[in-house]
Design an enzyme around this catalytic site. Structure first.
Site, PDB file in Angstrom:
ATOM      1  N   GLY A 276     -56.092 -69.274  -9.830  1.00 48.39           N
ATOM      2  CA  GLY A 276     -56.791 -68.047  -9.460  1.00 48.39           C
ATOM      3  C   GLY A 276     -56.538 -67.617  -8.023  1.00 48.39           C
ATOM      4  O   GLY A 276     -57.218 -66.720  -7.510  1.00 48.39           O
TER       5      GLY A 276
ATOM      6  N   HIS B  80     -61.173 -79.031 -17.074  1.00 48.87           N
ATOM      7  CA  HIS B  80     -60.654 -77.969 -16.205  1.00 48.87           C
ATOM      8  C   HIS B  80     -61.214 -78.174 -14.792  1.00 48.87           C
ATOM      9  O   HIS B  80     -62.361 -78.603 -14.626  1.00 48.87           O
ATOM     10  CB  HIS B  80     -61.067 -76.602 -16.761  1.00 48.87           C
TER      11      HIS B  80
ATOM     12  N   GLU C 260     -52.571 -78.627 -13.591  1.00 50.22           N
ATOM     13  CA  GLU C 260     -53.043 -77.431 -12.902  1.00 50.22           C
ATOM     14  C   GLU C 260     -53.404 -77.792 -11.464  1.00 50.22           C
ATOM     15  O   GLU C 260     -54.522 -78.256 -11.204  1.00 50.22           O
ATOM     16  CB  GLU C 260     -54.289 -76.882 -13.607  1.00 50.22           C
TER      17      GLU C 260
ATOM     18  N   GLU D 296     -62.400 -76.206 -12.714  1.00 50.48           N
ATOM     19  CA  GLU D 296     -63.663 -75.507 -12.432  1.00 50.48           C
ATOM     20  C   GLU D 296     -64.848 -76.302 -12.974  1.00 50.48           C
ATOM     21  O   GLU D 296     -65.921 -76.327 -12.376  1.00 50.48           O
ATOM     22  CB  GLU D 296     -63.616 -74.085 -13.019  1.00 50.48           C
TER      23      GLU D 296
ATOM     24  N   ASN E   3     -56.868 -69.021 -21.172  1.00 48.60           N
ATOM     25  CA  ASN E   3     -58.236 -69.419 -20.850  1.00 48.60           C
ATOM     26  C   ASN E   3     -58.975 -68.199 -20.322  1.00 48.60           C
ATOM     27  O   ASN E   3     -58.753 -67.789 -19.181  1.00 48.60           O
ATOM     28  CB  ASN E   3     -58.193 -70.548 -19.805  1.00 48.60           C
ATOM     29  N   TRP E   4     -59.829 -67.637 -21.160  1.00 49.62           N
ATOM     30  CA  TRP E   4     -60.504 -66.393 -20.772  1.00 49.62           C
ATOM     31  C   TRP E   4     -61.649 -66.646 -19.789  1.00 49.62           C
ATOM     32  O   TRP E   4     -62.216 -65.694 -19.253  1.00 49.62           O
ATOM     33  CB  TRP E   4     -61.043 -65.672 -22.018  1.00 49.62           C
ATOM     34  N   LYS E   5     -62.018 -67.892 -19.624  1.00 45.37           N
ATOM     35  CA  LYS E   5     -63.131 -68.253 -18.721  1.00 45.37           C
ATOM     36  C   LYS E   5     -64.374 -67.431 -19.085  1.00 45.37           C
ATOM     37  O   LYS E   5     -64.564 -67.097 -20.251  1.00 45.37           O
ATOM     38  CB  LYS E   5     -62.728 -68.071 -17.256  1.00 45.37           C
TER      39      LYS E   5
ATOM     40  N   SER F 151     -51.894 -69.510 -11.608  1.00 42.59           N
ATOM     41  CA  SER F 151     -51.295 -68.220 -11.252  1.00 42.59           C
ATOM     42  C   SER F 151     -49.965 -67.967 -11.960  1.00 42.59           C
ATOM     43  O   SER F 151     -49.042 -67.389 -11.380  1.00 42.59           O
ATOM     44  CB  SER F 151     -51.143 -68.101  -9.727  1.00 42.59           C
TER      45      SER F 151
ATOM     46  N   GLY G 290     -54.809 -68.321 -16.941  1.00 40.60           N
ATOM     47  CA  GLY G 290     -56.141 -67.774 -16.684  1.00 40.60           C
ATOM     48  C   GLY G 290     -56.083 -66.259 -16.580  1.00 40.60           C
ATOM     49  O   GLY G 290     -56.053 -65.553 -17.593  1.00 40.60           O
ATOM     50  N   GLY G 291     -56.020 -65.752 -15.354  1.00 40.41           N
ATOM     51  CA  GLY G 291     -56.087 -64.306 -15.108  1.00 40.41           C
ATOM     52  C   GLY G 291     -55.175 -63.470 -16.008  1.00 40.41           C
ATOM     53  O   GLY G 291     -55.624 -62.474 -16.592  1.00 40.41           O
TER      54      GLY G 291
HETATM   55  C1  PEP Z   1     -56.715 -71.661 -15.284  1.00 42.57           C
HETATM   56  O1  PEP Z   1     -57.856 -71.403 -14.964  1.00 42.57           O
HETATM   57  O2  PEP Z   1     -56.488 -72.545 -16.127  1.00 42.57           O
HETATM   58  C2  PEP Z   1     -55.646 -70.918 -14.620  1.00 42.57           C
HETATM   59  C3  PEP Z   1     -54.429 -71.402 -14.672  1.00 42.57           C
HETATM   60  O3  PEP Z   1     -56.004 -69.756 -13.977  1.00 42.57           O
HETATM   61  P1  PEP Z   1     -55.016 -68.683 -13.282  1.00 42.57           P
HETATM   62  O4  PEP Z   1     -53.880 -68.470 -14.230  1.00 42.57           O
HETATM   63  O5  PEP Z   1     -55.859 -67.465 -13.111  1.00 42.57           O
HETATM   64  O6  PEP Z   1     -54.569 -69.289 -12.004  1.00 42.57           O
END
Ligand code: PEP
Length: 252
Positions: A174, A96, A168, A98, A9-11, A214, A235-236
């Site tokens: 994040g 998600h 999640e 967010e 997920n590049w957001k 994470s 994500g990251g």
């Molecule tokens: C996400 O936003 O779906 C996610 C898992 O982010 P991160 O890996 O950065 O925690």
């Protein structure tokens, strides 16, 4: 056998050139990615078509990060499920945390989006998860169960068969705080049990349940080795091609 999936997920990151370069780098490492792992890239809407072209001759799959609650029409700024499908994307991330917290997406909205995604031949990756307070108050099972009840458990068994679930925990997204493999496994097993109760043992056995929060090369193998964890929503670490490819190699 349920699929093993790693989705990035590049957001709201990367301009077009950076996004194309990232997709290109991952594609160049295709030989390192196990052939039985489905790898999905989720760039921002505006880059879907370009990334689609970039990965055209590869097994990499494309996802959007969201879709509209409406089919089409006067909804300025929105992007419909059918528009997403027309770019070549096969998946869409829905609900998600967010989106739920910054854009007030309720379970009702999530349910509407899932229905439209399915109608337009997209596989929804449906996110569920509890906040830190809910975990600390021991409400995590009931919160996740309610999110499932209000969304994917309202679908027919046939439609549910096309859903990917992503657990999640909001407190792990994040933040650098990963759920321990035991905490994640406990919730994944709970979700699978609920799928069995709501649909069938076959549905429970065949549904991919991804962990997100994470996840990185250092912890992916331990998480993915849990019996009910079928991969990750990343994500990251999905913005670093080396790390992302490494995560795809973390299944045992
Ligand atoms: C996400 O936003 O779906 C996610 C898992 O982010 P991160 O890996 O950065 O925690």
């Amino acid at each position: 056998m349920r699929p093993q999936i790693v989705a990035g997920n590049w957001k709201m990151n990367n301009d077009l050139d950076e996004g194309r370069q990232l997709a290109k780098s991952i594609k160049e490492h295709q030989d390192d990615i196990p052939s039985d792992v489905t790898v999905i890239l989720a760039p921002p809407f505006i880059h879907l078509s370009d990334i689609s072209r970039e990965i055209m001759d590869s097994p990499l799959q494309l996802a959007a990060q969201n879709c509209a609650t409406e089919e089409k029409g006067a909804f300025t700024g929105e992007v419909s499920a059918s528009m997403i499908r027309s770019t070549g994307a096969r998946y869409v991330i829905i609900g998600h945390s967010e989106r739920r917290s910054y854009y007030n997406e309720t379970d009702e909205i999530v349910h509407k989006k899932i229905q439209l995604a399915l109608k337009h031949d997209l596989y929804p990756i449906v996110c569920v998860g509890e906040s830190l307070t809910q975990r600390e108050n021991d409400q995590y099972f009931s919160v996740v169960e309610a999110q499932l009840d209000n969304t994917v458990f309202k679908l027919s068994a046939e439609d549910f068969g096309r859903v990917v679930v992503a657990y999640e925990p909001v407190w792990a997204i994040g933040t650098g705080k990963t759920a321990t493999p035991e905490q994640a496994q406990e919730m994944h097993a709970f979700i699978r049990k609920k799928i069995q109760e709501n649909f069938s043992s076959d549905a429970a056995e065949n549904t991919a349940i991804l962990y997100g929060g994470s996840c990185k090369p250092a912890n992916a193998a331990e998480l993915f080795s849990q019996p009910d964890i079928d991969g990750g929503l990343i994500g990251g670490a999905s913005l670093k091609p080396g790390d992302f490819v490494e995560i795809t190699k973390s299944f045992t």
